[in-house]
Motif scaffolding. Structure first.
Motif, PDB file in Angstrom:
ATOM      1  N   GLU A  39       8.757  -7.519 -33.139  1.00 38.25           N
ATOM      2  CA  GLU A  39       9.946  -6.731 -32.787  1.00 38.25           C
ATOM      3  C   GLU A  39      11.206  -7.442 -33.245  1.00 38.25           C
ATOM      4  OE1 GLU A  39      13.457  -5.468 -30.869  1.00 38.25           O
ATOM      5  OE2 GLU A  39      12.488  -7.382 -30.360  1.00 38.25           O
ATOM      6  N   THR A  42      11.327  -7.191 -37.161  1.00 37.71           N
ATOM      7  CA  THR A  42      11.502  -5.856 -37.748  1.00 37.71           C
ATOM      8  C   THR A  42      12.542  -5.008 -37.028  1.00 37.71           C
ATOM      9  OG1 THR A  42       9.761  -4.859 -36.384  1.00 37.71           O
ATOM     10  CG2 THR A  42       9.085  -5.865 -38.476  1.00 37.71           C
ATOM     11  N   SER A  44      11.855  -3.275 -34.375  1.00 37.43           N
ATOM     12  CA  SER A  44      11.199  -2.057 -33.919  1.00 37.43           C
ATOM     13  C   SER A  44      10.014  -2.384 -33.018  1.00 37.43           C
ATOM     14  CB  SER A  44      10.702  -1.238 -35.121  1.00 37.43           C
ATOM     15  OG  SER A  44       9.846  -0.192 -34.709  1.00 37.43           O
ATOM     16  N   TYR A  45      10.030  -1.829 -31.808  1.00 38.83           N
ATOM     17  CA  TYR A  45       8.871  -1.960 -30.932  1.00 38.83           C
ATOM     18  C   TYR A  45       7.701  -1.114 -31.455  1.00 38.83           C
ATOM     19  CZ  TYR A  45      11.129  -4.599 -27.187  1.00 38.83           C
ATOM     20  OH  TYR A  45      11.739  -5.582 -26.458  1.00 38.83           O
ATOM     21  N   GLY A  46       8.033  -0.014 -32.139  1.00 39.87           N
ATOM     22  CA  GLY A  46       6.974   0.805 -32.727  1.00 39.87           C
ATOM     23  C   GLY A  46       6.181   0.031 -33.767  1.00 39.87           C
TER      24      GLY A  46
END
Length: 402
Positions: A39, A42, A44-46
């Motif tokens: 995370e 990037t 992003s948690y996705g």
């Protein structure tokens, strides 16, 4: 407690329990460390979730596969090779600047190379103790592993948030190398030789106790994963309440395993233990207060380690020694898939209905575990007064010098 004291006095038992717990300690660290690291890399948690999913898929595939390899090539070669590859994959995620697909690929390879320490040690146990001590030993093992789930997330969160996510992964690597080397060097790992199975891969799942343990383990760990997601949703990430409640949940499991581990395993043993889990999880849904959650999850936890111990015992007593490692691999794979699906289903319901949706998910999955274990009771062997050791193979088993 005297039975556990006697167990720990048995030559090698305390040492090998400590070694395998140290080797498996990263199992409680890596998911959180990878989540926070990817995370941060990037934004992003996705993306982090995709990396965790790829790692979990690799672990699920590896469970029965690498366990079976131990019967073909020996424990030490398989454990050593998977240890090296897994540590290299952890280093890749920690130090290489990658795109999301690169993290996913390395995570998948690392999952495939997860050292099969758990199937190995549970295959070794019947060769270390008497038949009377085996069921309490499985219970002690299931209880002791709760130390991983209490301490590892706390260590990982502190290091990752206060110092560095890279260091959090490096610490997990140190545990894996140190604990893995300690376990591999244990005399029992060299002394016990798993005979090569004559059955096709996967045939061991036709044994009703193995299939029952795989399915109920899937449901039990799925319910636990749903509870963990719901607890985090209840208190958020800002305070200590989530960690405290989940620690109480794990302490309940530790206490339950020690308190119930000496009880003989009858045909209703799994159903009774799953019923304790269900009652505790069902009680949670009525009020999301800290103390209310703590009490009911303590009750739910009391059934978890005893239920796992019953699974280990009925699998051990129902398969040939040459098939035990693969059988435990399948049970582990069921639990991994349960954790992934339990978290996913709970996540969707938490988005729609709040934390209560997660607790309802957990209670429903646990109830299904009670129903399955009760309906398929005939698949559950009665071990009262029986030896829980594996069925001997008909041919002589070579013993390697340690």
């Amino acid at each position: 407690m005297s039975s556990y004291a006697d167990l720990l006095k048995t030559p090698g038992v305390a040492r090998i329990i400590a070694a395998q717990l140290t080797a498996r300690f990263p199992n409680g660290m890596l998911s959180l460390a990878y989540l926070l690291h990817v995370e941060r890399a990037t934004g992003s948690y996705g993306a982090a979730g995709l990396v965790l999913a790829a790692t979990s898929v690799g672990q699920a595939i590896a469970g029965p596969l690498t366990s079976r390899w131990m019967g073909r090539w020996g424990m030490r070669p398989v454990l050593s090779l998977t240890l090296v590859v897994c540590v290299l994959s952890m280093a890749g995620i920690a130090f290489l600047p990658l795109e999301v697909w690169g993290y996913m690929a390395i995570g998948f390879v690392g999952g495939l190379a997860t050292p099969p320490v758990q199937p190995a040690v549970r295959t070794i146990y019947p060769k270390m103790v008497t038949s009377r001590q085996l069921t309490p030993l499985f219970s002690l093992d299931a209880s002791a592993q709760e130390i991983i789930w209490v301490a590892a997330p706390v260590v990982t969160t502190f290091i990752a948030t206060q110092i560095s996510t890279v260091l959090a992964i490096v610490v997990a690597m140190v545990f894996m190398v140190g604990g893995g080397a300690w376990f591999i060097a244990s005399p029992e790992v060299g002394r016990v030789r798993i005979p090569r199975s004559k059955r096709a891969f996967g045939v061991v799942l036709r044994r009703p106790p193995v299939l029952l343990s795989t399915v109920v383990g899937f449901l039990l760990i799925g319910a636990c994963a749903a509870v963990e997601a719901a607890v985090v949703a209840t208190f958020g990430h800002g305070g200590p309440e989530s960690g405290i409640v989940l620690a109480i949940f794990a302490i309940g499991s530790l206490a339950g395993g020690l308190a119930l581990g000496h009880i003989p395993v009858g045909p209703w043993a799994m159903t009774r233990r799953m019923l304790i889990v269900f009652i505790g999880m069902a009680g949670v849904v009525f009020w999301l207060d800290f103390w209310w959650l703590s009490v009911w999850l303590l009750i739910a936890g009391i059934g978890i380690a005893p239920a796992l111990a019953v699974m280990f015992a009925i699998v051990s007593s129902s398969v040939k020694f040459s098939d035990t490692a693969e059988a435990y691999g399948w049970v582990g794979t069921g639990q991994l898939i349960g954790a992934a699906l339990g978290s996913a289903v709970a996540g969707f319901l938490i988005d729609g209905y709040g934390a209560t949706g997660g607790y309802l998910t957990a209670a429903a999955i646990a109830l299904l575990g009670v129903i399955v274990s009760a309906v398929f009771k005939r698949a559950h062997p009665d071990l009262r007064g029986r030896d829980a050791s594996p069925i001997p193979d008909t041919e002589p088993v070579p013993v390697q010098p340690s």
